[in-house]
Motif scaffolding. Structure first.
Motif, mmCIF file in Angstrom:
data_model
loop_
_atom_site.group_PDB
_atom_site.id
_atom_site.type_symbol
_atom_site.label_atom_id
_atom_site.label_comp_id
_atom_site.label_asym_id
_atom_site.label_seq_id
_atom_site.Cartn_x
_atom_site.Cartn_y
_atom_site.Cartn_z
ATOM 1 N N ARG A 257 14.709 5.097 3.002
ATOM 2 C CA ARG A 257 13.621 5.345 3.939
ATOM 3 C C ARG A 257 14.042 4.923 5.336
ATOM 4 N N LYS B 30 9.835 8.407 4.352
ATOM 5 C CA LYS B 30 10.301 7.978 3.025
ATOM 6 C C LYS B 30 11.148 9.087 2.413
ATOM 7 N N PHE C 1 0.846 -1.202 0.000
ATOM 8 C CA PHE C 1 0.000 0.000 0.000
ATOM 9 C C PHE C 1 0.877 1.246 0.000
ATOM 10 N N GLN D 198 7.709 3.626 -2.132
ATOM 11 C CA GLN D 198 8.087 3.284 -0.759
ATOM 12 C C GLN D 198 9.304 4.069 -0.273
ATOM 13 N N MET E 71 7.905 15.548 5.192
ATOM 14 C CA MET E 71 7.431 14.787 6.356
ATOM 15 C C MET E 71 8.478 14.752 7.473
ATOM 16 N N GLY F 114 3.267 3.731 11.039
ATOM 17 C CA GLY F 114 3.839 3.910 9.705
ATOM 18 C C GLY F 114 4.268 5.339 9.410
ATOM 19 N N ASN F 115 3.563 6.296 9.969
ATOM 20 C CA ASN F 115 3.865 7.700 9.701
ATOM 21 C C ASN F 115 5.305 8.071 10.042
ATOM 22 N N TYR G 112 -2.243 12.135 14.210
ATOM 23 C CA TYR G 112 -1.646 11.010 14.946
ATOM 24 C C TYR G 112 -1.704 11.202 16.458
ATOM 25 N N ASP H 127 10.328 14.703 -0.073
ATOM 26 C CA ASP H 127 9.154 14.966 -0.903
ATOM 27 C C ASP H 127 8.609 16.352 -0.587
ATOM 28 N N TRP I 15 7.908 6.221 9.607
ATOM 29 C CA TRP I 15 8.842 5.580 8.674
ATOM 30 C C TRP I 15 9.077 6.520 7.500
ATOM 31 N N ARG J 168 1.004 5.413 0.992
ATOM 32 C CA ARG J 168 0.416 6.558 1.690
ATOM 33 C C ARG J 168 1.361 7.729 1.482
ATOM 34 N N HIS K 85 1.705 12.110 1.339
ATOM 35 C CA HIS K 85 1.097 13.400 1.662
ATOM 36 C C HIS K 85 1.309 14.414 0.547
ATOM 37 N N CYS L 100 -0.010 1.668 8.894
ATOM 38 C CA CYS L 100 -0.389 3.064 9.122
ATOM 39 C C CYS L 100 -1.253 3.114 10.373
ATOM 40 N N HIS M 4 1.889 -3.577 5.201
ATOM 41 C CA HIS M 4 2.719 -4.452 4.379
ATOM 42 C C HIS M 4 3.860 -5.007 5.210
#
Ligand code: MTE
Ligand code: CO
Length: 418
Positions: free
Chosen positions: A240, A253, A100, A235, A207, A248-249, A274, A203, A251, A102, A104, A148, A172
């Motif tokens: 990462r 990337k 999956f 991913q 994040m 998950g947030n 969160y 990105d 982690w 995710r 932002h 997540c 995952h």
């Protein structure tokens, strides 16, 4: 004809047929099946050669096994999520193309030659690593799940989405290859006041999350491979952060910077997001560990029972941010009675576990549930127990027991029994 009028030969055949029927729960007699008798195209012609698929893809007959999104969940696809088709998978490893996503701010498309990882803040020597630099540090291979914190969030107030892909697919589990974060921090040299680390992504969402130093130097990895090959762009290619067992947030990337500090930074993703608003108006914060959880992946709404009464394989996954899953119980009657499921495959700390319960289905409706227990002795709660503790406002950290209503025709529906 025998003395009591029964034809012995017919009786014998009936016996064979009956014996066949007992077995026929799983197979049919080897007679008259066109799939065996007819010549198929693939028997007659040469197939594609070895140059046809330099990077292989699944059979076209598996084209339904894909990540899917729920259009109405988010306003844009760049700040959105899609879901792992966990109902179509087995074992504990998620294939890279099905993990999956995710994001932002969409997928950052990074040229690794121009990617850098900086360590700054409370360190003796601020450092900048190229990807080539990172390849010269000792590395490790570890299998971890990523969930997540919002996984199952839509289900907090009752059954919503009809399929475990949507209810539990922000999940995952792959094998990461990377350098221990502690190794890189040591290279820079931590100052005595160092207590927190802030990973930052490259990105457009930049994040950032505050990670306590204790966790950072315990088992976090700066990873560049998943399941043996380079990280996929989705991913975090080329780099990462892996934060085993935690939401998950964190982690991050497309990891480009690690700042070392003496207190948390209070970033958006740890203040307005969160956090969990409790019934008394206070908010739970810094809820990092993903609690023990499980779900039956087959049968389930997207994976109905495809056969009649007789042998049935019930299968699912279990995981815990506390370590290994030690036990999974399955109920077919909505939690009245429980049987221990069989965990098969590796049982690794903070990784998915695969479980099975092989039953003889009488064809009547079932209310399937699974309940996992981890090595810390924590048992997966019912949703009522969760709501009693946390109120109705939550989204994140819903690890409540899931129920699938399996009907006599084999179809399945998401319901709640708590
Ligand atoms: N890192 C960056 N840089 N940007 C992001 O949008 N999303 C986070 C985390 N790391 C995100 C990020 C969230 S909320 C989750 S759940 C995971 O990445 C998702 O990881 P995946 O896309 O590999 O499944
Ligand atoms: Co997330």
């Amino acid at each position: 004809m025998s003395e009591n009028g029964i034809d012995r030969r017919k009786l014998l055949t009936a016996g064979v047929a009956l014996g066949g029927a007992a077995l026929a729960g799983r197979a049919s007699a080897a007679e008259g099946d066109p799939a065996i008798l007819e010549v198929k195209p693939w028997n007659q012609y040469l197939g594609p050669g070895v140059e046809a698929a330099p990077y292989g893809v699944p059979s076209p007959y598996e084209s339904h096994v894909v990540r899917r999104d729920v259009a109405w969940l988010t306003a844009s696809t760049e700040s959105s999520v899609n879901f792992t088709p966990i109902h179509e998978l087995d074992g504990i490893i998620t294939p890279n193309g099905l993990c999956f996503e995710r994001h932002h701010a969409g997928v950052a498309e990074i040229d690794p030659a121009e990617h850098r990882l900086m360590i700054n803040g409370l360190v003796e020597t601020p450092l900048v690593f190229t990807m080539a630099d990172l390849m010269r540090f000792p590395r490790e291979n570890r299998i971890y799940f990523l969930e997540c914190a919002a996984n199952s969030g839509m289900e907090w107030r009752g059954a919503q989405l009809n399929g475990c892909q949507y209810t539990h697919g922000m999940l995952h589990c792959v094998m990461y290859t990377g350098v221990k974060l502690s190794t890189l921090l040591e290279e820079a040299g931590l100052r005595s006041s160092a207590a927190w680390v802030l990973p930052e992504g490259a990105d457009a969402s930049l994040m950032t999350r505050s990670v306590p130093l204790e966790k950072a130097v315990d088992d976090c990895l700066v990873a560049f491979r998943m399941n043996g090959e380079a990280l996929r762009p989705e991913q975090g290619y080329p780099l990462r952060l892996v934060v085993p067992g935690w939401e998950g947030n964190m982690w991050v990337k497309w990891l480009r910077r690690l700042e070392v500090g003496d207190k948390p930074w209070q970033q958006r993703e740890e203040t307005s997001k969160y956090t969990d608003l409790l019934a008394n108006g206070k908010a739970r914060r810094f809820t990092w560990v993903m609690d023990v959880k499980s779900v039956i992946t087959s049968p389930s709404p997207q994976k109905p029972v495809g056969h009649g009464p007789g042998p049935m394989v019930i299968s699912g996954i279990a995981w815990s941010g506390n370590g290994r899953v030690t036990r999974v119980d399955v109920s077919i009657d909505g939690g009245r009675n429980w049987r221990s499921a069989r965990i098969d495959g590796p049982s690794l700390s903070k990784a998915l576990h695969r479980f099975y319960l092989d039953i003889d289905w009488d064809g009547s409706e079932l209310f399937l549930q699974s309940r996992a227990m981890d090595e810390a002795g924590v048992v997966q709660p019912t949703k009522d127990v969760l709501r009693a503790a946390r109120g109705d406002n939550s989204i994140y950290h819903n690890n409540g027991i899931q129920t699938w209503h399996i009907k006599s025709d084999g179809s399945a529906e998401n319901v709640e029994i708590s």
